[in-house]
Structures are given as C-alpha cells and as structure tokens.
Design an enzyme around this catalytic site. Structure first.
Site, mmCIF file in Angstrom:
data_model
loop_
_atom_site.group_PDB
_atom_site.id
_atom_site.type_symbol
_atom_site.label_atom_id
_atom_site.label_comp_id
_atom_site.label_asym_id
_atom_site.label_seq_id
_atom_site.Cartn_x
_atom_site.Cartn_y
_atom_site.Cartn_z
ATOM 1 N N ASP A 1 -30.481 -16.338 9.555
ATOM 2 C CA ASP A 1 -29.825 -17.570 9.108
ATOM 3 C C ASP A 1 -29.715 -17.617 7.581
ATOM 4 O O ASP A 1 -30.552 -17.052 6.882
ATOM 5 C CB ASP A 1 -30.622 -18.780 9.616
ATOM 6 N N GLY A 2 -28.692 -18.288 7.095
ATOM 7 C CA GLY A 2 -28.550 -18.516 5.654
ATOM 8 C C GLY A 2 -27.420 -17.751 4.997
ATOM 9 O O GLY A 2 -27.295 -17.776 3.766
ATOM 10 N N ARG B 1 -25.093 -20.271 3.082
ATOM 11 C CA ARG B 1 -25.687 -20.799 1.854
ATOM 12 C C ARG B 1 -25.772 -19.731 0.769
ATOM 13 O O ARG B 1 -25.591 -20.010 -0.411
ATOM 14 C CB ARG B 1 -27.073 -21.392 2.156
ATOM 15 N N HIS C 1 -21.530 -13.548 5.318
ATOM 16 C CA HIS C 1 -21.666 -12.818 6.588
ATOM 17 C C HIS C 1 -21.551 -11.314 6.343
ATOM 18 O O HIS C 1 -22.252 -10.517 6.967
ATOM 19 C CB HIS C 1 -20.603 -13.276 7.593
ATOM 20 N N THR D 1 -23.997 -19.660 21.409
ATOM 21 C CA THR D 1 -22.992 -20.374 22.207
ATOM 22 C C THR D 1 -22.507 -21.626 21.458
ATOM 23 O O THR D 1 -21.431 -22.141 21.746
ATOM 24 C CB THR D 1 -23.555 -20.798 23.586
ATOM 25 N N LEU E 1 -35.418 3.119 19.004
ATOM 26 C CA LEU E 1 -35.394 1.675 18.751
ATOM 27 C C LEU E 1 -34.300 1.056 19.618
ATOM 28 O O LEU E 1 -33.157 1.509 19.593
ATOM 29 C CB LEU E 1 -35.085 1.390 17.273
ATOM 30 N N ARG F 1 -37.515 -16.415 11.377
ATOM 31 C CA ARG F 1 -36.285 -17.132 11.048
ATOM 32 C C ARG F 1 -36.178 -17.246 9.531
ATOM 33 O O ARG F 1 -37.114 -17.704 8.879
ATOM 34 C CB ARG F 1 -36.222 -18.527 11.659
ATOM 35 N N SER G 1 -33.169 -23.027 17.573
ATOM 36 C CA SER G 1 -31.718 -23.053 17.795
ATOM 37 C C SER G 1 -31.272 -22.299 19.045
ATOM 38 O O SER G 1 -30.321 -21.501 19.011
ATOM 39 C CB SER G 1 -30.981 -22.522 16.556
HETATM 40 C C1 IPE Z 1 -28.701 -19.897 14.582
HETATM 41 O O1 IPE Z 1 -28.210 -20.278 13.346
HETATM 42 C C2 IPE Z 1 -27.740 -18.958 15.257
HETATM 43 C C3 IPE Z 1 -27.683 -17.618 14.701
HETATM 44 C C4 IPE Z 1 -28.440 -17.140 13.745
HETATM 45 C C5 IPE Z 1 -26.706 -16.768 15.314
HETATM 46 P P1 IPE Z 1 -27.352 -21.600 13.162
HETATM 47 O O2 IPE Z 1 -27.057 -21.700 11.708
HETATM 48 O O3 IPE Z 1 -26.189 -21.582 14.077
HETATM 49 O O4 IPE Z 1 -28.364 -22.725 13.642
HETATM 50 P P2 IPE Z 1 -28.437 -24.277 13.308
HETATM 51 O O5 IPE Z 1 -27.081 -24.849 13.596
HETATM 52 O O6 IPE Z 1 -28.794 -24.402 11.867
HETATM 53 O O7 IPE Z 1 -29.516 -24.798 14.187
HETATM 54 C C1 IPE Z 2 -26.243 -17.228 10.012
HETATM 55 O O1 IPE Z 2 -25.833 -17.791 8.812
HETATM 56 C C2 IPE Z 2 -25.149 -16.481 10.717
HETATM 57 C C3 IPE Z 2 -24.634 -17.130 11.929
HETATM 58 C C4 IPE Z 2 -25.092 -18.223 12.450
HETATM 59 C C5 IPE Z 2 -23.502 -16.512 12.573
HETATM 60 P P1 IPE Z 2 -25.124 -19.200 8.743
HETATM 61 O O2 IPE Z 2 -23.651 -18.986 8.779
HETATM 62 O O3 IPE Z 2 -25.644 -20.122 9.768
HETATM 63 O O4 IPE Z 2 -25.556 -19.661 7.286
HETATM 64 P P2 IPE Z 2 -25.927 -21.135 6.838
HETATM 65 O O5 IPE Z 2 -26.993 -21.627 7.747
HETATM 66 O O6 IPE Z 2 -24.663 -21.946 6.939
HETATM 67 O O7 IPE Z 2 -26.391 -20.956 5.431
HETATM 68 MG MG MG Z 3 -27.177 -21.476 9.765
#
Ligand code: IPE
Ligand code: IPE
Ligand code: MG
Length: 229
Positions: free
Chosen positions: A14-15, A18, A31, A60, A125, A176, A184
C-alpha cells in the site's frame, strides 16, 4: 540464535498513490515504482529462503477507482509479467494467482496464464499474486463450491480445500506498508494466527532493509496459537 525466516510472507502493498502525490506525480507513476519494489522483494525473499510470497495487487474493491487508474494498473501488470517472466523462470520462481483474476481483461489473463504455465515446474519460491481478490469473496466462493458439490456439512480442514489455493500453508507474517492498520479484505480465513507488521514506509520505497526489519520484529514474537508458550 539463528533468524527464523517465515515460511509464508504475505504483503499488503500500500502507498503507491501517496508516494506519487508527494512528488507531484500522477498516481500511476507510484504504481510503476511499486512494480520495482515487487522485483526487489521477490529476489530478496529468495535470498532469505522464504518459500511462499503472497502479494496483494488488486482487490475486489479496487474497481471503485477511476477507470484510467484501473486501466493503468492492468497495463503495468501485463508489462511486468511480459518483461520478467524469463528472469522469474530462471530464478526458480513459480508464479501462482489467487482471486477472480479470470475476470480481468482478456489480454491480462492471457499473459498471466503464460507466466503461470512457463514457471509451473519451479519450486524455489512460490510467488502468489492476488488479483481481483477479496477475502469475503473467497469464502463465499468456497461456500458455493461446497453447495455445488452437494455437501451439507464441512469441517475446517475440508472447508480449506475449497479455498482458491488450498495447498499453500497459512501466512506466518503479514506486512502492510504505508501506515494503514487494517487488512482490507486480504486472506481473511488464512491470517487467523498470522503475525501482523505495520510500517510507515510507502510500498515504492520498500526494500531489503525494510524486509529485514520486519523479519527481525517477527523473531521477537511468541507465537502461541491459543496454547501456552
Ligand atoms: C489494499 O489497499 C489493496 C491492495 C494493496 C491491493 P487499498 O489501498 O485498496 O486499501 P484501503 O482502501 O486503504 O483499505
Ligand atoms: C496500493 O497503493 C496499490 C493498490 C491498491 C493497487 P494505493 O494505490 O492504494 O496507494 P495509496 O493508498 O492511495 O497511497
Ligand atoms: Mg491504498
């Protein structure tokens, strides 16, 4: 004492958004950078002897995002597998997928099928990519398969055999990134007794040192599984 390496590491990556926003870049740039972090972590995991690496790549719920971002993500996925398939193959990685990934765009499905097929003899792996995955969906899909089989009763063990990838042991450690402290909808059944590790590091910045920090923290845990230490 020797470092205990988790057999199965699962990561909620995640992130990315941002990371990009902080640099004044479009989210998709985050990404793209996130894909590089995947590469680093896959090879770092091999080096450390991790056997199963599960990566949450698209949930999903992620369909709720703007169409352009979803399309961008699908393109990155496709490119990643196209470009890395040989490297993964020669490194001994077996690519596997969890989720309703067959509902992704057909060109993406085709390339993933190729990656799975090309690497199916590998065992060093297991890289399990969760795509169009939801933990609740997985459980409901399992229930429907059970009903479809005409069964009227299951126990925990037979229930497990209806999950998407039943032969993979439960995650020992879930990481995470990005500071959010929630799961999530990831692997709800399988993480019943997983150790959870949260870090402020944004996924595109995640590297070997972050992985080692998580493993070091894991080594301080006392896993009891409801029993006594
Ligand atoms: C969780 O991240 C899903 C993935 C890393 C693929 P999200 O960014 O979608 O989760 P929420 O919306 O912050 O809970
Ligand atoms: C995780 O990063 C990737 C996916 C959920 C596909 P995010 O796109 O959720 O990044 P933030 O949470 O908006 O920073
Ligand atoms: Mg996110």
């Amino acid at each position: 004492m020797a470092t205990l390496i988790p057999v199965h590491l699962a990561i909620i990556m995640d992130g990315n958004g941002r990371w990009a926003e902080r640099r004044g870049l479009p989210r998709i740039a985050g990404h793209r950078e996130g894909a590089k972090a995947v590469e680093r972590v896959v090879f770092a995991s091999i080096k450390r002897g991790i056997k199963y690496l599960s990566l949450y790549a698209f949930s999903t719920e992620n369909w709720k995002r703007p169409e352009a971002e979803v399309r961008g993500l699908m393109n990155i996925l496709k490119l990643y597998f196209l470009m890395k398939i040989d490297r993964l193959k020669w490194a001994g990685v077996r690519v596997r997928v969890g989720g309703r990934w067959k509902e992704l765009p057909q060109d993406v499905v085709k390339i993933i099928e190729l990656a799975v097929d090309e690497t199916k003899a590998n065992d060093k792996l297991h890289l399990i990519v969760y795509l169009n995955y939801g933990g609740r969906r997985e459980i409901v899909d399992a229930v429907n398969s059970i009903l479809g089989d005409g069964k009227r009763m299951v126990d925990e063990e037979s229930f497990r055999s209806f999950l998407y990838i039943p032969d993979v042991p439960d995650p020992d450690l879930v990481i995470r990134t990005s500071g959010e402290k929630r799961v999530s909808n990831f692997l709800l059944w399988q993480i019943a007794y997983a150790e959870l590790y949260f870090t402020e590091t944004l996924w595109p910045d995640f590297g070997e040192d972050d992985l080692d920090a998580a493993i070091a923290d894991y080594n301080k845990r006392k896993r009891r599984f409801g029993g006594l230490a």
